[in-house]
Design an enzyme around this catalytic site. Structure first.
Site, mmCIF file in Angstrom:
data_model
loop_
_atom_site.group_PDB
_atom_site.id
_atom_site.type_symbol
_atom_site.label_atom_id
_atom_site.label_comp_id
_atom_site.label_asym_id
_atom_site.label_seq_id
_atom_site.Cartn_x
_atom_site.Cartn_y
_atom_site.Cartn_z
ATOM 1 N N LYS A 248 0.833 -0.985 0.107
ATOM 2 C CA LYS A 248 0.021 -0.017 0.094
ATOM 3 C C LYS A 248 0.855 1.229 0.112
ATOM 4 O O LYS A 248 1.726 1.424 0.888
ATOM 5 C CB LYS A 248 -0.852 -0.048 1.319
ATOM 6 C CG LYS A 248 -1.972 1.017 1.130
ATOM 7 C CD LYS A 248 -2.686 1.398 2.535
ATOM 8 C CE LYS A 248 -1.807 2.529 3.208
ATOM 9 N NZ LYS A 248 -2.097 4.145 2.515
ATOM 10 N N GLU A 324 9.210 0.374 11.275
ATOM 11 C CA GLU A 324 10.340 1.498 11.244
ATOM 12 C C GLU A 324 9.614 2.788 11.327
ATOM 13 O O GLU A 324 8.909 3.176 10.657
ATOM 14 C CB GLU A 324 11.016 1.372 9.852
ATOM 15 C CG GLU A 324 12.503 2.094 9.903
ATOM 16 C CD GLU A 324 12.296 3.599 9.340
ATOM 17 O OE1 GLU A 324 12.201 4.298 10.257
ATOM 18 O OE2 GLU A 324 12.249 3.798 8.028
ATOM 19 N N CYS A 358 12.789 10.618 9.047
ATOM 20 C CA CYS A 358 12.822 9.874 10.518
ATOM 21 C C CYS A 358 13.813 9.931 11.257
ATOM 22 O O CYS A 358 13.717 9.791 12.663
ATOM 23 C CB CYS A 358 12.251 8.536 10.262
ATOM 24 S SG CYS A 358 13.316 7.275 9.423
ATOM 25 N N GLU A 455 8.570 14.718 17.491
ATOM 26 C CA GLU A 455 9.071 14.599 16.093
ATOM 27 C C GLU A 455 8.443 15.649 15.312
ATOM 28 O O GLU A 455 7.127 15.609 15.035
ATOM 29 C CB GLU A 455 8.846 13.390 15.410
ATOM 30 C CG GLU A 455 9.604 13.253 14.114
ATOM 31 C CD GLU A 455 9.543 11.614 13.432
ATOM 32 O OE1 GLU A 455 10.169 11.038 12.970
ATOM 33 O OE2 GLU A 455 8.391 11.169 13.905
ATOM 34 N N PHE A 457 9.470 16.724 11.831
ATOM 35 C CA PHE A 457 9.333 16.192 10.713
ATOM 36 C C PHE A 457 9.243 17.682 9.789
ATOM 37 O O PHE A 457 8.459 17.510 8.781
ATOM 38 C CB PHE A 457 8.309 15.419 10.255
ATOM 39 C CG PHE A 457 8.734 14.231 9.595
ATOM 40 C CD1 PHE A 457 9.492 13.341 10.148
ATOM 41 C CD2 PHE A 457 7.894 13.765 8.354
ATOM 42 C CE1 PHE A 457 9.913 11.977 9.477
ATOM 43 C CE2 PHE A 457 8.525 12.722 7.694
ATOM 44 C CZ PHE A 457 9.143 11.759 8.355
#
Length: 557
Positions: A248, A324, A358, A455, A457
């Site tokens: 996906k 992950e 990440c 995080e 990002f």
């Protein structure tokens, strides 16, 4: 034109509302200087004028130039099931957007649970009855090698699709990422005929074989920040081990995976071995994670979504899962460092890929003796960063992926200001079109602030001060994440101490973001389960079977 723009806005709003379970300056371009930016402005939040007196210069193509038209056509927008591109069972489509403008690139088939069922059935039949797992490992290797050749042949088209759909610089996609995809496929092609078992001695007259068998049908969910590379990280080891799969794509970036999958079939892959479904997390993603006929699941994305995926896998057939996930990686600069070099490396560690990485070095720990010098030089480097249309030569930073991520980053910037961190530079959007954000730096960041804990990002560097080695080890490890870490020092003893003390899956010494095909990648703690790349990734796609046979009158045991 107005109605088209309104339709685009409605499509973008609808898309943002459904996105959940996904699997990431000199503002002087062409001799023009942008106006002084408004202070920390976020559309509709009343932040204009929050930081009066902050003056900085940025160079941007985003604000002053029309977007470059990509030299590639979008030919594949349907689901790939059983070797054919087909419409979604529901007939639905969704728009994929250009991050430079927020406008629609194409409408892509929107897969849901019924399409996942069709794809899994095709993968199961290909595994149970098809030629792929029964093919010699050498022939599987040859198909992967032909695939790598086709990737190289179509390098420019793949890179253009990646940049158009994702917003990353074309030069990064064309010269680094797509060549790495080809390299990864050749790496796994090399492993295909070198996966073997063992014969082990037993305490008695028995012949014991240890077999490593393909696990079956793998479900794979990839993120939007590195679509092609994550495709290679997932698909390469699964195919080398003889599995079939359903992948996906992230709903933000479906185009490059569909294109590259077509090349895989041109290389000779049998029907049903690789199936690609574009769609949303709560529908297609959840259906794949909980499917009873999927034997293994691999997911890359946020930690929160990883928890959902793990629960769905456990509640269904207890399929094995590799994850992950997120990170808040420390980048530690000791007082013996070459500061100019450290500034450049820390800048790269954070701002690479628009900060949408990440393992970004998002907590920059700097020794107090060199802290002030580092902050000033980091500011100067950020002001030289070229932000603009990612198709333009020389641009270092393109737009963020979409409006949802764009506004999330601006909220974190607001949080940094509100919590008392010093906004050194940046802190605002760039231009009026697209999802461009100024490279932003905070100093005087404290461990308890959201910008130091969560995080982000995005292109936001948080610089923290420390006094000694023991202190920075304790603070660096005081995070729920453990994906990566960077260390910058001229002392071998210091490097060795930190290498062993830091609770992270990867530690880079005087370098960062080195992603060789053979180097395993994955995290400690809430940064994931298992490893990608290298020999360790093969273990994710193999079952271990012991075969014990009695032997009589053995000449030896």
């Amino acid at each position: 034109m107005a109605s088209a723009a309104a339709a685009t806005r409605r499509a973008a709003a609808s898309l943002a509302s459904r996105r959940r379970l996904s699997g990431s300056f000199p503002l002087v371009a062409a001799g023009r200087r942008a106006a002084v930016p408004s202070a920390l402005r976020m559309p509709g939040n009343g932040m204009r004028g929050l930081l009066p007196g902050v003056l900085q210069r940025f160079s941007t193509a985003a604000a002053v130039e029309e977007p470059i038209t990509p030299s590639v056509q979008v030919n594949y927008t349907k689901l790939l099931i059983n070797g054919n591109f087909v419409d979604a069972a529901s007939g639905k489509t969704f728009p994929t957007l250009d991050p430079r403008t927020g406008e629609v690139i194409a409408h892509v088939a929107e897969g849901d649970a019924e399409d996942i069922n069709r794809a899994v059935a095709a993968a199961r039949k290909a595994f149970d009855e098809g030629p792929w797992p029964k093919m010699t490992a050498y022939e599987r290797s040859r198909i992967l090698l032909r695939f790598a050749d086709l990737i190289e042949k179509h390098n420019d088209e793949l890179a253009a699709l990646e940049t158009w759909d994702n917003g990353k610089p074309y030069e990064q996609a064309a010269h680094i990422e797509v060549p790495m995809v080809a390299r990864l496929m050749r790496y796994y092609a090399g492993w295909a005929d070198k996966i073997h078992g063992l014969v082990v001695p037993a305490d008695g007259p028995h012949h014991v074989q240890i077999l490593h068998e393909p696990i079956g049908v793998a479900g794979q969910i990839i993120p939007w920040n590195f679509p092609l590379l994550m495709f290679a990280w997932k698909v390469g080891p699964a195919l080398a081990c003889g599995n079939t799969l359903v992948l996906k794509t992230a709903e933000q970036t479906p185009l490059s995976a569909l294109y590259i999958s077509k090349l895989l079939h041109e290389a000779g892959l049998p029907e049903g071995v690789v199936n690609v479904v574009s769609g949303f997390g709560p529908t297609a993603g959840a259906a794949l994670a909980s499917h009873m006929d999927v034997d293994k699941l691999a997911f890359t994305g946020s930690t929160d979504t990883g928890k959902v995926v793990l629960e769905l896998a456990a509640r269904s057939n207890l399929k094995t899962v590799t994850l992950e996930l997120g990170g808040k990686s420390p980048f530690i600069i000791m007082d013996d460092a070459d500061i100019d070099h450290a500034v450049e490396l820390a800048h790269f560690a954070l701002f690479f890929n628009q900060g949408q990485c990440c393992c970004a070095g998002s907590r920059t720990f700097v020794h107090e003796r060199v802290y002030d010098e580092f902050v000033e030089k980091a500011k100067a480097r950020a002001l030289k960063r070229v932000v603009g249309d990612p198709f333009r030569k020389g641009v270092e930073q393109g737009p963020q992926i979409d409006d949802e991520q764009f506004n999330k980053i601006l909220r974190y910037i607001r949080s940094g200001v509100d919590s008392g961190a010093n906004l050194v530079t940046g802190g605002d959007r760039l231009g009026e079109k697209g999802y461009y954000i100024q490279p932003t730096i905070f100093s005087d960041v404290q461990d308890g602030m959201k910008i130091a804990q969560e995080e982000i990002f995005g292109p936001v560097q948080s610089i923290l001060k420390f006094k000694d080695l023991n202190e920075v080890i304790k603070r660096a490890n005081a995070s729920p994440y453990g994906l990566a870490a960077g260390v910058f020092t001229n002392s071998l003893d210091t490097a060795n101490t930190l290498t062993r003390a830091l609770r992270a899956g990867t530690v880079w010494i005087n370098c960062f973001d080195i992603f060789d095909a053979a180097i395993p990648f994955g995290g400690y703690k809430m940064s994931g389960i298992g490893r990608e790349k290298g020999i360790d990734s093969l273990k994710n796609y193999l079952q271990v079977k012991a075969v014990v046979t009695p032997i009589k009158n053995a000449a030896w045991l």
